[in-house]
Enzyme design. Sequence first.
Site, short mmCIF file in Angstrom:
data_model
loop_
_atom_site.label_atom_id
_atom_site.label_comp_id
_atom_site.label_asym_id
_atom_site.label_seq_id
_atom_site.Cartn_x
_atom_site.Cartn_y
_atom_site.Cartn_z
NE ARG A 166 -3.58 -0.02 2.68
CZ ARG A 166 -4.08 -0.50 3.81
NH1 ARG A 166 -3.72 0.01 4.96
NH2 ARG A 166 -4.92 -1.52 3.78
NE ARG A 182 -2.33 1.80 9.42
CZ ARG A 182 -3.12 0.75 9.15
NH1 ARG A 182 -4.00 0.82 8.18
NH2 ARG A 182 -3.01 -0.35 9.86
CE LYS A 193 -6.06 -0.76 11.17
NZ LYS A 193 -7.01 -1.48 10.31
CE LYS A 219 -7.70 3.28 9.37
NZ LYS A 219 -8.69 2.35 8.81
CB CYS A 269 -13.62 -4.03 1.61
SG CYS A 269 -14.25 -5.69 1.90
CB CYS A 287 -8.97 -9.38 2.61
SG CYS A 287 -9.02 -8.93 4.35
CB CYS A 341 -14.89 -9.52 7.67
SG CYS A 341 -13.68 -8.25 8.08
CB CYS A 380 -12.01 -2.14 4.71
SG CYS A 380 -11.01 -3.01 5.93
FE1 SRM Z 1 -9.07 -1.94 6.36
C1 SRM Z 1 -7.60 -4.53 7.89
C2 SRM Z 1 -8.20 -3.16 3.38
C3 SRM Z 1 -9.85 1.04 4.99
C4 SRM Z 1 -10.85 -1.09 9.16
N1 SRM Z 1 -8.01 -3.55 5.75
C5 SRM Z 1 -7.43 -4.48 6.57
C6 SRM Z 1 -6.53 -5.42 5.76
C7 SRM Z 1 -5.15 -4.83 5.77
C8 SRM Z 1 -6.49 -6.85 6.18
C9 SRM Z 1 -5.40 -7.23 7.17
O1 SRM Z 1 -5.24 -6.57 8.21
O2 SRM Z 1 -4.70 -8.19 6.90
C10 SRM Z 1 -7.19 -5.29 4.38
C11 SRM Z 1 -6.29 -5.53 3.18
C12 SRM Z 1 -6.97 -6.48 2.21
C13 SRM Z 1 -6.40 -6.45 0.85
O3 SRM Z 1 -6.02 -7.53 0.37
O4 SRM Z 1 -6.36 -5.41 0.22
C14 SRM Z 1 -7.82 -3.92 4.50
N2 SRM Z 1 -8.91 -1.17 4.56
C15 SRM Z 1 -8.63 -1.87 3.43
C16 SRM Z 1 -8.86 -1.02 2.19
C17 SRM Z 1 -7.91 -1.34 1.05
C18 SRM Z 1 -10.33 -1.21 1.75
C19 SRM Z 1 -10.76 -0.56 0.46
O5 SRM Z 1 -11.78 -0.99 -0.04
O6 SRM Z 1 -10.13 0.37 -0.03
C20 SRM Z 1 -8.73 0.38 2.81
C21 SRM Z 1 -7.31 0.87 2.82
C22 SRM Z 1 -7.22 2.20 3.45
C23 SRM Z 1 -5.91 2.90 3.30
O7 SRM Z 1 -5.61 3.33 2.20
O8 SRM Z 1 -5.21 3.08 4.30
C24 SRM Z 1 -9.19 0.09 4.23
N3 SRM Z 1 -10.10 -0.30 6.99
C25 SRM Z 1 -10.40 0.78 6.23
C26 SRM Z 1 -11.38 1.58 6.87
C27 SRM Z 1 -12.04 2.84 6.30
C28 SRM Z 1 -11.24 4.07 6.57
O9 SRM Z 1 -10.15 4.02 7.15
O10 SRM Z 1 -11.71 5.14 6.20
C29 SRM Z 1 -11.68 0.96 8.07
C30 SRM Z 1 -12.77 1.42 9.08
C31 SRM Z 1 -12.38 2.61 9.84
C32 SRM Z 1 -11.61 2.23 11.05
O11 SRM Z 1 -10.39 2.07 10.96
O12 SRM Z 1 -12.23 2.05 12.10
C33 SRM Z 1 -10.85 -0.22 8.14
N4 SRM Z 1 -9.16 -2.68 8.24
C34 SRM Z 1 -10.00 -2.24 9.23
C35 SRM Z 1 -9.87 -3.09 10.37
C36 SRM Z 1 -10.61 -2.93 11.71
C37 SRM Z 1 -9.86 -1.97 12.57
C38 SRM Z 1 -10.44 -1.72 13.93
O13 SRM Z 1 -9.72 -1.20 14.77
O14 SRM Z 1 -11.60 -1.98 14.18
C39 SRM Z 1 -8.93 -4.10 10.02
C40 SRM Z 1 -8.45 -5.26 10.89
C41 SRM Z 1 -7.39 -4.86 11.85
O15 SRM Z 1 -6.85 -3.77 11.83
O16 SRM Z 1 -7.09 -5.72 12.67
C42 SRM Z 1 -8.53 -3.82 8.67
FE1 SF4 Z 2 -10.80 -7.57 4.58
FE2 SF4 Z 2 -12.84 -7.27 6.20
FE3 SF4 Z 2 -11.45 -5.16 5.42
FE4 SF4 Z 2 -13.00 -6.37 3.70
S1 SF4 Z 2 -13.69 -5.33 5.57
S2 SF4 Z 2 -10.88 -5.75 3.34
S3 SF4 Z 2 -12.86 -8.47 4.32
S4 SF4 Z 2 -10.67 -6.78 6.67
#
Ligand code: SRM
Ligand code: SF4
Length: 586
Positions: free
Chosen positions: A72, A141, A206, A208, A427, A433, A472, A476
Amino acid sequence: MTSIEHSLVEQIKAGSGFLRGTIVRELDDEKPSFSKENVVVLKFHGITEEDNRDVRADLAPGANPDVIFMVRAAIPGGVLTTEQYLALDRLADQAGNGTLRLTTRQAVQFHHARKTDLATLIRTLNQRLVTTLGASGDAVRNVMSCPAPLPDRARVGLATFAEQIADHFRPRTRAYYDIWMNGERAVTAAAADEEPLYGRTYLPRKFKIGLAFPEDNCIDVYSQDVGIIADVRSGSLEGFTLLVGGGLGRTHGRPDTFPRLADPLCFVAPEDLLEVLEGIVGIQKDFGDRLDRKQARLKYLIDHWGVDIFKDALEQRLGRRLAAPQPLSWTDADDHLGVHRQDAGRWFVGVPIEGGRIADRGDVLLRTGLRAVAERFRPGFRLTPGQNLLLTDLTDRERVDVVSTLEDHGVLPAGRIPPVILHSMACPALPTCPLAVTESERVLPEVTRALQTELDALGIGEESIRVRMTGCPNGCARPQSAEIAFVGRRKGRYDVHVGGSALGTRLNVLLAENVAREDLVHLLSPILTAYRDDRFDGETFGDFCLRSGVGDAESADRDERFPIPTPDPIDLDEYRPSPIHGATLP
Ligand code: SRM
Ligand code: SF4
């Protein structure tokens, strides 16, 4: 407290020598993967180790997984030059799977890279002044900011603040440059073997940060750990209202995890912004939970302490009182698609990128079309929070030519895509993922097209309803603030939520659990019918759900008024778009 009591991740961070680990040694070994310690450290370098889940089921018992990497790149405010975009585009072939993935935080992801691709990828990005450092891991981030260069916004310069915040909070470690660029530094000015802001264990989780313009919540400002809203009067920037404690993730089976919208905290002058942010990040660093990662986000600290105690702690750190936040109002949460005037004589074009995936598929040559536009017109590129793209700095003539060049490549302009499809988000989920329980990006196009067909049949096909899907509950694609959300529950099944506001100011509520993908549209059908018949003038679907009680899970007669139909599965194959983008609708 001893380090033994800390989570394993905390121990790995502490022992990593400021993110050095033993990555160099493992890069040179024969294995396709890294040790679990280095997997944790690599996250901070923007690298996530995954396995190709499409082939997982076919592997013989005991066989090694097909290891792939997601890389990323953090792009503050989503701003890229033509050259940077073209370099990313080339890398998609050299070290990825031939696609670019625009993220929901205005960053870019490469999928399916191999271990042997990593050095080329990261070095080339840095040569183009694009970094992957801090794009994931327990640090600040990618910093979001409204990407639209509208005439009244250019002077305020939010993107510059996004860049300053990103520079300020980017890890300082020299390890990144030693490992990937033989010590040469590209993006950051200073690199050291210490972390003055973070210390050796960085943040508990993380973190944000996002910046919004008044009235336009295109960045989902309430979902950020810190949301920053500019106060603009007569075109000049007076300061910022800060919100704290947003976050959307939830874990099935952990009722102590929940999505939360940020609360207003204070008002700061532009020159004080970095200092106040440093204070907030510092409190989270010192008091965030380092024992249980599921409780480690700032939102849980704010929830436990309350905003007033948090503000007192911040004021003590800063040694002064903070002004009260300004009242906020929102009129839009627009992703700025279509053609817009930028300033005198210049235009920008918002290009819809379904699911954020820039790829050539079938007759829709989106990636080739964007490359042709980049080479011929050399526009600025801005990635949006809705996984879309703005092409900026175009002359009057160029804006027409850009749209027609894209159309020549099968890419439909925003105005010809129905609103439900246009504003949807998904997502990545499967196959990359590791946390996905079911599909998202690959199936949302079928579901939105089936939904659009239902809306057309009801005669409300022009309604804009915000639909988001995730594989899930981590959230994201920010489903928790959508008007309709499909959140992966298990293979092929989703929890359905409704009633978020179109402005991103309200969380939605659970309508039904564990619904098969084929039943999703049927489930919603009676509610959509009621919306058509009973809505007020101008009432959005989310607001209707709230007013009518559909969104009231506690209401005794909800099921009577909005009976959940017996599933009569629809054949989603009928709605399968051959190419992912801009498919002809059924
Ligand atoms: Fe996310 C984890 C993809 C935005 C909440 N997210 C992941 C991972 C890295 C899986 C992992 O940890 O192994 C995913 C990568 C999968 C892949 O193969 O691409 C992933 N997240 C994404 C992206 C690519 C989704 C998308 O459709 O674009 C976004 C990348 C953002 C970036 O450029 O930095 C992405 N993730 C978000 C958001 C939305 C936002 O930030 O505006 C959230 C919800 C907001 C938040 O953070 O509360 C989000 N991602 C999570 C979480 C749950 C975090 C939590 O504390 O609750 C995880 C799991 C974790 O961190 O353990 C996670
Ligand atoms: Fe993966 Fe869940 Fe984030 Fe989708 S919402 S990219 S399934 S961690």
